[in-house]
Design a protein around this motif. Structure first.
Motif, PDB file in Angstrom:
ATOM      1  N   VAL A   1       0.857  -1.192   0.000  1.00 50.59           N
ATOM      2  CA  VAL A   1       0.000   0.000   0.000  1.00 50.59           C
ATOM      3  C   VAL A   1       0.888   1.235   0.000  1.00 50.59           C
ATOM      4  CG1 VAL A   1      -1.758   1.268   1.284  1.00 50.59           C
ATOM      5  CG2 VAL A   1      -1.815  -1.227   1.241  1.00 50.59           C
ATOM      6  N   LEU A   2       0.629   2.154  -0.907  1.00 44.49           N
ATOM      7  CA  LEU A   2       1.392   3.391  -0.962  1.00 44.49           C
ATOM      8  C   LEU A   2       1.004   4.265   0.224  1.00 44.49           C
ATOM      9  CD1 LEU A   2       3.473   4.838  -2.747  1.00 44.49           C
ATOM     10  CD2 LEU A   2       1.566   5.950  -3.903  1.00 44.49           C
ATOM     11  N   SER A   3       1.993   4.674   1.005  1.00 47.27           N
ATOM     12  CA  SER A   3       1.749   5.442   2.218  1.00 47.27           C
ATOM     13  C   SER A   3       2.780   6.553   2.359  1.00 47.27           C
ATOM     14  CB  SER A   3       1.815   4.510   3.431  1.00 47.27           C
ATOM     15  OG  SER A   3       1.503   5.215   4.610  1.00 47.27           O
ATOM     16  N   THR A   4       2.445   7.543   3.150  1.00 44.36           N
ATOM     17  CA  THR A   4       3.403   8.615   3.416  1.00 44.36           C
ATOM     18  C   THR A   4       4.412   8.163   4.461  1.00 44.36           C
ATOM     19  OG1 THR A   4       1.898   9.529   5.069  1.00 44.36           O
ATOM     20  CG2 THR A   4       1.781  10.458   2.861  1.00 44.36           C
ATOM     21  N   VAL A   5       5.635   8.672   4.342  1.00 51.09           N
ATOM     22  CA  VAL A   5       6.698   8.389   5.304  1.00 51.09           C
ATOM     23  C   VAL A   5       7.423   9.693   5.625  1.00 51.09           C
ATOM     24  CG1 VAL A   5       7.028   5.976   4.607  1.00 51.09           C
ATOM     25  CG2 VAL A   5       8.325   7.766   3.478  1.00 51.09           C
ATOM     26  N   LEU A   6       8.263   9.651   6.634  1.00 54.29           N
ATOM     27  CA  LEU A   6       9.022  10.830   7.020  1.00 54.29           C
ATOM     28  C   LEU A   6       9.837  11.368   5.850  1.00 54.29           C
ATOM     29  CD1 LEU A   6      10.293   9.751  10.552  1.00 54.29           C
ATOM     30  CD2 LEU A   6       8.483  11.382  10.020  1.00 54.29           C
ATOM     31  N   GLY A   7      10.054  12.655   5.852  1.00 55.55           N
ATOM     32  CA  GLY A   7      10.846  13.265   4.787  1.00 55.55           C
ATOM     33  C   GLY A   7      10.015  13.691   3.595  1.00 55.55           C
ATOM     34  N   ASN A   8       8.691  13.810   3.795  1.00 58.36           N
ATOM     35  CA  ASN A   8       7.801  14.238   2.714  1.00 58.36           C
ATOM     36  C   ASN A   8       7.905  13.310   1.500  1.00 58.36           C
ATOM     37  OD1 ASN A   8       5.807  15.992   1.802  1.00 58.36           O
ATOM     38  ND2 ASN A   8       7.267  17.314   0.759  1.00 58.36           N
ATOM     39  N   LYS A   9       7.929  11.990   1.785  1.00 57.25           N
ATOM     40  CA  LYS A   9       8.068  10.979   0.732  1.00 57.25           C
ATOM     41  C   LYS A   9       6.950   9.952   0.835  1.00 57.25           C
ATOM     42  CE  LYS A   9      13.052  11.464   0.611  1.00 57.25           C
ATOM     43  NZ  LYS A   9      14.331  10.810   0.760  1.00 57.25           N
ATOM     44  N   TYR A  10       6.960   9.041  -0.115  1.00 55.54           N
ATOM     45  CA  TYR A  10       6.019   7.930  -0.148  1.00 55.54           C
ATOM     46  C   TYR A  10       6.791   6.623  -0.179  1.00 55.54           C
ATOM     47  CZ  TYR A  10       2.550  11.415  -1.443  1.00 55.54           C
ATOM     48  OH  TYR A  10       1.721  12.505  -1.448  1.00 55.54           O
ATOM     49  N   SER A  11       6.157   5.584   0.361  1.00 58.09           N
ATOM     50  CA  SER A  11       6.770   4.265   0.352  1.00 58.09           C
ATOM     51  C   SER A  11       5.666   3.215   0.333  1.00 58.09           C
ATOM     52  CB  SER A  11       7.637   4.090   1.599  1.00 58.09           C
ATOM     53  OG  SER A  11       8.238   2.821   1.605  1.00 58.09           O
ATOM     54  N   ARG A  12       5.948   2.063  -0.219  1.00 53.66           N
ATOM     55  CA  ARG A  12       4.982   0.964  -0.201  1.00 53.66           C
ATOM     56  C   ARG A  12       5.198   0.171   1.077  1.00 53.66           C
ATOM     57  NH1 ARG A  12       1.610   0.820  -4.187  1.00 53.66           N
ATOM     58  NH2 ARG A  12       2.188   1.881  -6.091  1.00 53.66           N
ATOM     59  N   MET A  13       4.092  -0.076   1.793  1.00 52.01           N
ATOM     60  CA  MET A  13       4.173  -0.781   3.063  1.00 52.01           C
ATOM     61  C   MET A  13       3.118  -1.881   3.090  1.00 52.01           C
ATOM     62  SD  MET A  13       4.475   2.646   5.336  1.00 52.01           S
ATOM     63  CE  MET A  13       5.355   2.052   6.754  1.00 52.01           C
ATOM     64  N   SER A  14       3.340  -2.865   3.933  1.00 54.97           N
ATOM     65  CA  SER A  14       2.403  -3.980   4.073  1.00 54.97           C
ATOM     66  C   SER A  14       2.123  -4.237   5.547  1.00 54.97           C
ATOM     67  CB  SER A  14       2.981  -5.248   3.438  1.00 54.97           C
ATOM     68  OG  SER A  14       3.179  -5.067   2.053  1.00 54.97           O
ATOM     69  N   GLY A  15       0.913  -4.694   5.821  1.00 58.03           N
ATOM     70  CA  GLY A  15       0.544  -5.056   7.182  1.00 58.03           C
ATOM     71  C   GLY A  15      -0.935  -4.838   7.428  1.00 58.03           C
ATOM     72  N   THR A  16      -1.422  -5.433   8.493  1.00 54.83           N
ATOM     73  CA  THR A  16      -2.819  -5.192   8.848  1.00 54.83           C
ATOM     74  C   THR A  16      -3.008  -3.732   9.262  1.00 54.83           C
ATOM     75  OG1 THR A  16      -2.381  -6.040  11.069  1.00 54.83           O
ATOM     76  CG2 THR A  16      -3.362  -7.570   9.486  1.00 54.83           C
ATOM     77  N   SER A  17      -1.923  -3.087   9.680  1.00 55.74           N
ATOM     78  CA  SER A  17      -2.004  -1.661  10.006  1.00 55.74           C
ATOM     79  C   SER A  17      -2.235  -0.819   8.755  1.00 55.74           C
ATOM     80  CB  SER A  17      -0.736  -1.195  10.721  1.00 55.74           C
ATOM     81  OG  SER A  17       0.393  -1.413   9.907  1.00 55.74           O
ATOM     82  N   MET A  18      -1.993  -1.367   7.592  1.00 57.54           N
ATOM     83  CA  MET A  18      -2.307  -0.668   6.343  1.00 57.54           C
ATOM     84  C   MET A  18      -3.753  -0.967   5.926  1.00 57.54           C
ATOM     85  SD  MET A  18       0.850   0.664   5.821  1.00 57.54           S
ATOM     86  CE  MET A  18      -0.134   1.915   5.283  1.00 57.54           C
ATOM     87  N   ALA A  19      -4.278  -2.121   6.327  1.00 62.30           N
ATOM     88  CA  ALA A  19      -5.654  -2.498   5.977  1.00 62.30           C
ATOM     89  C   ALA A  19      -6.680  -1.819   6.882  1.00 62.30           C
ATOM     90  CB  ALA A  19      -5.811  -4.017   6.069  1.00 62.30           C
ATOM     91  N   ALA A  20      -6.347  -1.645   8.140  1.00 66.41           N
ATOM     92  CA  ALA A  20      -7.306  -1.106   9.109  1.00 66.41           C
ATOM     93  C   ALA A  20      -7.857   0.273   8.733  1.00 66.41           C
ATOM     94  CB  ALA A  20      -6.673  -1.084  10.500  1.00 66.41           C
ATOM     95  N   PRO A  21      -7.052   1.196   8.182  1.00 68.41           N
ATOM     96  CA  PRO A  21      -7.626   2.494   7.810  1.00 68.41           C
ATOM     97  C   PRO A  21      -8.706   2.409   6.731  1.00 68.41           C
ATOM     98  CG  PRO A  21      -5.254   2.671   7.994  1.00 68.41           C
ATOM     99  CD  PRO A  21      -5.587   1.204   8.080  1.00 68.41           C
ATOM    100  N   TYR A  22      -8.591   1.435   5.832  1.00 68.13           N
ATOM    101  CA  TYR A  22      -9.652   1.244   4.841  1.00 68.13           C
ATOM    102  C   TYR A  22     -10.972   0.911   5.542  1.00 68.13           C
ATOM    103  CZ  TYR A  22      -6.478   1.074   0.813  1.00 68.13           C
ATOM    104  OH  TYR A  22      -5.562   1.371  -0.165  1.00 68.13           O
ATOM    105  N   ILE A  23     -10.894   0.041   6.532  1.00 69.99           N
ATOM    106  CA  ILE A  23     -12.096  -0.357   7.272  1.00 69.99           C
ATOM    107  C   ILE A  23     -12.636   0.815   8.068  1.00 69.99           C
ATOM    108  CG2 ILE A  23     -13.003  -1.947   9.004  1.00 69.99           C
ATOM    109  CD1 ILE A  23     -12.129  -3.191   6.232  1.00 69.99           C
TER     110      ILE A  23
END
Length: 76
Positions: A31-53
């Motif tokens: 899942v494309l997500s924001t990260v420190l440094g005003n950047k984006y990164s792809r991350m995986s985990g249930t912590s990425m799924a929970a915001p959709y819910i």
């Protein structure tokens, strides 16, 4: 609420929980997500799924403001 993570083909992610405590699933792999440094990164985990819910539940609550948590869970 038990949330599982799925991939882009709606398959359960290898790291995601299973069992009867899981109620819903959402995208949680790469899942494309924001990260420190005003950047984006792809991350995986249930912590990425929970915001959709959470977002879907917020929309349901807006549409059904008098709905109980049981009713909203059922609609989800």
């Amino acid at each position: 609420m038990g949330v599982a993570a799925t991939d882009s083909k709606d398959n359960r992610a290898s790291f995601s929980a299973t069992g009867n405590t899981i109620e819903v699933a959402a995208l949680g792999v790469s899942v494309l997500s924001t990260v420190l440094g005003n950047k984006y990164s792809r991350m995986s985990g249930t912590s990425m799924a929970a915001p959709y819910i959470a977002g879907n539940l917020a929309l349901l609550k807006q549409s059904f403001p008098n709905g109980s948590h049981v009713e909203l869970r059922w609609k989800l």
